[in-house]
Design a protein around this motif. Structure first.
Motif, PDB file in Angstrom:
ATOM      1  N   GLY A 193     -58.673  17.509  92.550  1.00 50.54           N
ATOM      2  CA  GLY A 193     -58.194  17.003  93.816  1.00 50.54           C
ATOM      3  C   GLY A 193     -57.310  17.990  94.550  1.00 50.54           C
ATOM      4  O   GLY A 193     -56.689  17.646  95.562  1.00 50.54           O
ATOM      5  N   GLU A 194     -57.251  19.239  94.046  1.00 54.42           N
ATOM      6  CA  GLU A 194     -56.366  20.244  94.628  1.00 54.42           C
ATOM      7  C   GLU A 194     -57.138  21.359  95.326  1.00 54.42           C
ATOM      8  O   GLU A 194     -56.645  22.481  95.465  1.00 54.42           O
ATOM      9  CB  GLU A 194     -55.473  20.841  93.534  1.00 54.42           C
ATOM     10  CG  GLU A 194     -54.577  19.801  92.874  1.00 54.42           C
ATOM     11  CD  GLU A 194     -53.746  20.365  91.741  1.00 54.42           C
ATOM     12  OE1 GLU A 194     -52.578  19.980  91.636  1.00 54.42           O
ATOM     13  OE2 GLU A 194     -54.260  21.197  90.962  1.00 54.42           O
ATOM     14  N   ALA A 195     -58.327  21.062  95.776  1.00 55.06           N
ATOM     15  CA  ALA A 195     -59.178  22.088  96.374  1.00 55.06           C
ATOM     16  C   ALA A 195     -58.553  22.712  97.608  1.00 55.06           C
ATOM     17  O   ALA A 195     -58.792  23.890  97.911  1.00 55.06           O
ATOM     18  CB  ALA A 195     -60.543  21.491  96.726  1.00 55.06           C
ATOM     19  N   GLY A 196     -57.728  21.982  98.350  1.00 57.89           N
ATOM     20  CA  GLY A 196     -57.135  22.517  99.555  1.00 57.89           C
ATOM     21  C   GLY A 196     -55.898  23.358  99.331  1.00 57.89           C
ATOM     22  O   GLY A 196     -55.328  23.887 100.293  1.00 57.89           O
ATOM     23  N   ALA A 217     -54.539  28.741  94.838  1.00 55.32           N
ATOM     24  CA  ALA A 217     -54.694  28.646  93.388  1.00 55.32           C
ATOM     25  C   ALA A 217     -53.364  28.612  92.624  1.00 55.32           C
ATOM     26  O   ALA A 217     -53.196  27.797  91.712  1.00 55.32           O
ATOM     27  CB  ALA A 217     -55.577  29.788  92.887  1.00 55.32           C
ATOM     28  N   PRO A 218     -52.365  29.487  92.928  1.00 61.28           N
ATOM     29  CA  PRO A 218     -51.126  29.465  92.127  1.00 61.28           C
ATOM     30  C   PRO A 218     -50.312  28.182  92.275  1.00 61.28           C
ATOM     31  O   PRO A 218     -49.428  27.920  91.456  1.00 61.28           O
ATOM     32  CB  PRO A 218     -50.347  30.676  92.667  1.00 61.28           C
ATOM     33  CG  PRO A 218     -51.351  31.537  93.334  1.00 61.28           C
ATOM     34  CD  PRO A 218     -52.356  30.590  93.902  1.00 61.28           C
ATOM     35  N   GLN A 247     -62.671  28.643  91.246  1.00 60.61           N
ATOM     36  CA  GLN A 247     -61.232  28.415  91.393  1.00 60.61           C
ATOM     37  C   GLN A 247     -60.619  29.171  92.570  1.00 60.61           C
ATOM     38  O   GLN A 247     -59.412  29.371  92.627  1.00 60.61           O
ATOM     39  CB  GLN A 247     -60.504  28.795  90.100  1.00 60.61           C
ATOM     40  CG  GLN A 247     -60.769  27.828  88.979  1.00 60.61           C
ATOM     41  CD  GLN A 247     -59.919  28.028  87.750  1.00 60.61           C
ATOM     42  OE1 GLN A 247     -60.257  27.537  86.689  1.00 60.61           O
ATOM     43  NE2 GLN A 247     -58.811  28.730  87.862  1.00 60.61           N
ATOM     44  N   GLY A 248     -61.415  29.605  93.530  1.00 57.40           N
ATOM     45  CA  GLY A 248     -60.894  30.391  94.639  1.00 57.40           C
ATOM     46  C   GLY A 248     -60.156  29.564  95.672  1.00 57.40           C
ATOM     47  O   GLY A 248     -60.045  28.336  95.591  1.00 57.40           O
ATOM     48  N   ARG A 262     -55.053  34.737  91.650  1.00 58.57           N
ATOM     49  CA  ARG A 262     -55.959  33.839  90.941  1.00 58.57           C
ATOM     50  C   ARG A 262     -55.358  33.456  89.588  1.00 58.57           C
ATOM     51  O   ARG A 262     -54.520  34.176  89.039  1.00 58.57           O
ATOM     52  CB  ARG A 262     -57.325  34.497  90.736  1.00 58.57           C
ATOM     53  CG  ARG A 262     -58.048  34.816  92.040  1.00 58.57           C
ATOM     54  CD  ARG A 262     -58.485  33.552  92.747  1.00 58.57           C
ATOM     55  NE  ARG A 262     -59.250  33.849  93.961  1.00 58.57           N
ATOM     56  CZ  ARG A 262     -58.762  33.813  95.172  1.00 58.57           C
ATOM     57  NH1 ARG A 262     -57.482  33.499  95.358  1.00 58.57           N
ATOM     58  NH2 ARG A 262     -59.507  34.075  96.229  1.00 58.57           N
ATOM     59  N   THR A 263     -55.801  32.325  89.070  1.00 59.54           N
ATOM     60  CA  THR A 263     -55.316  31.845  87.783  1.00 59.54           C
ATOM     61  C   THR A 263     -56.435  31.913  86.752  1.00 59.54           C
ATOM     62  O   THR A 263     -57.601  32.150  87.079  1.00 59.54           O
ATOM     63  CB  THR A 263     -54.816  30.398  87.900  1.00 59.54           C
ATOM     64  OG1 THR A 263     -55.882  29.582  88.404  1.00 59.54           O
ATOM     65  CG2 THR A 263     -53.631  30.316  88.849  1.00 59.54           C
TER      66      THR A 263
END
Length: 761
Positions: A485-488, A491-492, A536-537, A545-546
């Motif tokens: 649910g964190e697509a917006g 990444a960090p 994960q971009g 990136r993570t």
């Protein structure tokens, strides 16, 4: 049911007095011989027993009498054909009902019974009735079972036995007797007939049990009302609920013949309660290996404590599966994360214990532990109130002494943590719709072979699948969709994690995961991570990136193969080792990264696809294979694909052993490394010692510790331009970074060579 009444179906044949041209001496099909003007047939206008009758002289071995009209044969309809017959004179034959089964085009269906039981005529003048029942089902009393294919039939009688006798036959009767079979086909046993009272108070346990016993294969009907059951009730026959039942948590309702979630929803009129009671029944009997949710969505208002649904049972090991449905989190305050703080001590000699925990009673099992020196995904596995101790899911890397820890208890749609051990349980084809309100699944504290296959874990607020102990031993996550649910978010800034494991032998295969902080943390050994697609971009320029997958121990014996890793890294760390500082053993060992596709876009130049992050001094690489991968950075050039993260400790690169990095392809990568590295060196001035620089050629910025071979690529000449054929010897680990080798020649020479240089011993 009577088709003559309900559908106006005409069954009765015409009487003989209406004409014998519709009565055949054959099968009754069009064109068959009739008894019209037949020498062996006579219409009797009046008989003292029958009224009008047909008199027949038996002249054939089987003398047939068939109505040529098409008598419809309908599925679910049962016909009784009957006739009264008496012998007049001569030999006494036997008589039976006969029939011809026809398709819609009139062709005969062979292989079906064509006659009913025969009756002997024993004396002249004695009236005998013969009958047979025709129908589709093989039920008691059905003489001619025809199935569903026939469309109509030609019916009548057969005279068999000795010929020469004369008999009279009354008009043949065909009637719908389906009602006779209603008790076997559609009749229901009503629980009210067995004393049930639907007032919500009276205990109906005995009445329900009696209805089940009296059903004798028929279904049971529960009419409107609320029927309280104080004890266990098992139905061995289908049950239809117009009313609903109520019962204590510990009592089991087992619907053996219609065991699926829709039946339990019908029984309890509450989806959430029905799911719990169906799960209780699944674990309480041996009749069913799975609970089919029937494609149904269950709205969940609070965490489903699966152990509480099965009171008195804290362990289970028989294979069971929940399949084919959706669990959706409703908007509710019950999903809020509980947060606690507590002063506690930690010592390396007891790596899984927090001691002297100040408020241990209030800290829930399954809480995430946070504090200085605490690694990722450390959970409260168990606790002891008397000793004021908490058992952790894994060791801490640097938390020795006293400090204040934070404990956060996420809420999960499905929570198995109340089980001390749960094995062989699976979810298949189930969507966990978390709606950014809660997490997905918390596993039991111990157990083996939990499986999640073909499922969706959608929009978890914090975690997808969490292991708080060893309940992930041999876990299988296969063919699932993990949707963050964190697509917006960049990444960090994300904090959600798809899953974690602590135990060994995990199989993580063919999943797709999008936009988590980390998809998975692998905390055990012998893990297979293959065929997964991680995305994960974000939209940040030169973004950070993570890690997509974290390998969380030094010795792992793990294969990461054939994955698509987009905008994320593999991070290998030993933060969960009981003794992070290397003293003995094999150090960072046993990882194979093979045949993966690595892709990144618009990332910071220092981003790397594979990072090793040691905790504690003296660690090194030992038995590592990075082969056949495709590293691709199409948007901008990154420095290298591999690196050592020295946030907590340096890696002792001089001690590396058995590191293979070959057969990889690089696009948009400055340092295209391999081990062994083939380094070309041109020496333009004569010298005894050539410095061959392997910087930018060796994995992880490794030291040039060994030379496998040196090959001259051009003529080697001395100061007098004379050809030299002697070979040099090599001196490894030269230069400030120890990434050079010296080639020592017998005389000063110049030329061009290729050296095969290794960063491992």
């Amino acid at each position: 049911m009577n088709k003559v009444i309900t559908d106006g179906l005409v069954l009765m044949p015409t009487p003989y007095a209406s004409g014998l041209d519709v009565w055949s001496s054959g099968d009754g099909v069009p064109g068959a011989d009739t008894y019209e003007n037949a020498a062996n047939a006579l219409l009797i206008p009046f008989d003292q027993d029958f009224g009008g009758a047909l008199e027949l002289l038996k002249t054939e071995n089987t003398q047939k009498l068939r109505f040529m009209g098409e008598t419809s044969v309908l599925p679910g309809c049962y016909l009784r054909i009957s006739a009264k017959v008496k012998a007049i004179s001569g030999n006494l034959p036997s008589v039976r009902i006969g029939g011809y089964a026809a398709r819609g085009d009139g062709s005969q269906i062979t292989g079906l019974p064509e006659f009913g039981p025969s009756v002997d005529l024993q004396a002249n003048g004695e009236v005998v009735e013969v009958s047979a029942i025709v129908g589709g089902g093989a039920r008691n009393g059905v003489d001619m079972v025809w199935g569903a294919e026939p469309v109509y039939g030609h019916f009548g009688i057969d005279l068999i036995g000795p010929s020469g006798g004369i008999v009279r036959v009354d008009d043949i009767v065909i009637e719908d007797v389906t009602a006779v079979f209603l008790s076997d086909i559609v009749s229901k046993v009503d629980v009210l007939d067995y004393g049930a009272i639907g007032d919500g108070v009276t205990d109906n346990t005995a009445a329900f049990q009696a209805a089940n016993a009296g059903a004798n294969g028929r279904s049971v009907y529960v009419p409107e009302g609320v029927y309280h059951l104080n004890g266990d009730v098992t139905f061995d026959t289908p049950v239809e609920f117009a009313g609903r039942v109520s019962m204590p948590d510990a009592s089991v309702l087992l619907l053996r013949r219609n065991f699926d979630l829709p039946a339990y929803v019908q029984a309890f009129s509450n989806e959430e309660l029905a799911f719990k009671k169906a799960f209780q029944a699944l674990l309480s009997n041996s009749d069913h290996e799975s609970l089919d949710m029937g494609g149904r969505k269950v709205s969940v208002s609070a965490p489903l404590d699966m152990q509480a649904a099965v009171p008195g049972r804290t362990s289970y090991a028989t294979r069971r599966v929940i399949r084919n449905g959706q669990l959706e989190a409703e908007d509710s305050a019950a999903w809020a994360t509980d947060t606690y703080t507590s002063q506690a001590g930690y010592a390396q000699k007891d790596p899984l214990l927090l001691t002297d925990v100040s408020n241990v009673a209030s800290i829930p099992i399954g809480s995430l532990v946070e504090g200085t020196g605490v690694g990722r995904e450390v959970y409260v596995r168990d606790k002891s109130l008397s000793r004021q101790e908490i058992t952790l899911s894994k060791p801490l890397y640097g938390a020795a002494g006293e400090q204040t820890f934070t404990f956060r208890k996420f809420k999960y749609i499905v929570d198995f943590s109340g089980f001390s051990s749960l094995s062989n349980l699976g979810l298949s084809g189930v969507e966990l719709q978390c709606n950014n309100r809660c997490s997905g699944i918390m596993l039991a504290r111990d157990g083996e072979r939990f499986s999640l296959t073909g499922c969706f874990v959608s929009l978890p607020a914090d975690r997808g699948v969490t292991s708080v102990g060893e309940g992930c031993e041999g876990i299988i996550l296969e063919g699932n969709q993990f949707l963050s649910g964190e697509a917006g978010m960049d990444a960090p800034l994300r904090h959600s994690i798809g899953f974690n494991t602590n135990a060994d032998d995990a199989k993580i295969r063919n999943n797709r995961a999008t936009k988590f902080r980390h998809f998975g943390l692998l905390g055990g050994v012998n893990t297979l991570f293959s065929g997964n697609h991680l995305v994960q971009g974000d939209d940040a320029v030169n973004g950070l990136r993570t890690a997509g997958v974290i390998v969380g121990r030094s010795y792992v014996s793990t294969i990461v193969s054939q994955n698509h890793l987009e905008d994320c890294a593999i991070e290998w760390t030993n933060e969960a080792d009981a003794e992070p500082a290397f003293e003995s053993g094999v150090s960072f060992c046993g990882l194979s990264v093979t045949d993966n596709v690595f892709l990144c876009g618009d990332v910071a130049p220092w981003f790397s696809f594979i990072a090793v992050k040691p905790y504690g001094v003296g660690q090194f690489l030992n038995g590592v294979a990075i082969t056949g991968n495709r590293f691709h950075s199409p948007t901008n050039v990154i420095d290298r694909v591999d690196r050592i993260d020295t946030t907590f400790a340096e890696m002792d690169m001089a001690q590396c052993k058995s590191v293979s990095m070959t057969g990889n392809s690089f696009i948009g990568v400055a340092a295209q490394v391999s081990n062994p590295a083939l380094v070309d060196h041109s020496q333009n001035t004569v010298a005894n010692a050539w410095a061959v620089n392997a910087s930018g050629h060796l994995p992880f910025g490794g030291e040039a510790v060994k030379v496998d071979a040196v090959v001259a690529l051009d003529e080697v000449r001395d100061i007098n331009d004379a050809l030299q054929f002697a070979m040099p010897h090599a001196g490894p680990s030269h230069g400030a970074q120890r990434d050079q080798v010296q080639l020592i020649w017998p005389v000063a020479v110049r030329g061009r060579v290729q050296a095969s240089i290794r960063m491992d011993g």
